[in-house]
Design an enzyme around this catalytic site. Structure first.
Site, PDB file in Angstrom:
ATOM      1  N   CYS A  81       0.874  -1.181   0.000  1.00 29.91           N
ATOM      2  CA  CYS A  81       0.000   0.000   0.000  1.00 29.91           C
ATOM      3  C   CYS A  81       0.906   1.223   0.000  1.00 29.91           C
ATOM      4  O   CYS A  81       2.066   1.133  -0.379  1.00 29.91           O
ATOM      5  CB  CYS A  81      -0.963  -0.024   1.196  1.00 29.91           C
ATOM      6  SG  CYS A  81      -0.150   0.135   2.792  1.00 29.91           S
ATOM      7  N   ARG A  82       0.415   2.340   0.426  1.00 30.40           N
ATOM      8  CA  ARG A  82       1.206   3.571   0.394  1.00 30.40           C
ATOM      9  C   ARG A  82       2.277   3.599   1.483  1.00 30.40           C
ATOM     10  O   ARG A  82       3.426   3.907   1.239  1.00 30.40           O
ATOM     11  CB  ARG A  82       0.275   4.773   0.525  1.00 30.40           C
ATOM     12  CG  ARG A  82       0.963   6.130   0.410  1.00 30.40           C
ATOM     13  CD  ARG A  82      -0.053   7.218   0.281  1.00 30.40           C
ATOM     14  NE  ARG A  82      -0.079   8.392   1.063  1.00 30.40           N
ATOM     15  CZ  ARG A  82       0.572   8.742   2.160  1.00 30.40           C
ATOM     16  NH1 ARG A  82       1.381   7.942   2.713  1.00 30.40           N
ATOM     17  NH2 ARG A  82       0.420   9.898   2.737  1.00 30.40           N
TER      18      ARG A  82
END
Length: 120
Positions: A81-82
């Site tokens: 994810c980020r």
């Protein structure tokens, strides 16, 4: 034990998972072409840029659990994810639902991009 010595819950969760540094994650992508990349960010985040070949399964989406249940437990998964927070949660859910080979990108895309900038 003082509060300063206690491990954060987040760190305890991560210790239960298979975590890859950004370099290890890149090496795993190259070494395991059959592995399935999972981007667990939102559709908008995914559309703004993602790793080539990644499947978008949004951790915040209403049908996230159904999509997790549909995954093949025999496959290898590389999850990101980020920042690494949603991917930790995703990997924990995968582990708890019987998927033994899910690997988390520690630090997420931010860490991966920072490593790439240093190497450039």
């Amino acid at each position: 034990m003082s509060d300063a010595c206690k491990l954060r819950r987040w760190d305890l969760l991560k210790k239960q998972l298979k975590n890859f540094s950004p370099k290890e994650f890149q090496e795993a992508i190259a070494k395991w072409p059959e592995a399935i990349l999972i981007d667990c960010r939102t559709a908008n985040e995914y559309q703004s840029g993602h790793l080539e070949g990644a499947l978008n399964i949004d951790y915040l989406d209403y049908d996230f659990l159904e999509k997790m249940e549909a995954l093949d437990p025999e496959k290898t998964y590389l999850v990101y994810c980020r920042t690494g927070r949603r991917s930790v949660r995703t990997c924990m859910l995968m582990k708890n639902s019987g998927i033994p080979t899910a690997y988390n990108l520690d630090g997420g895309l931010i860490a991966l991009q920072a490593m790439e900038q240093v190497e450039a």
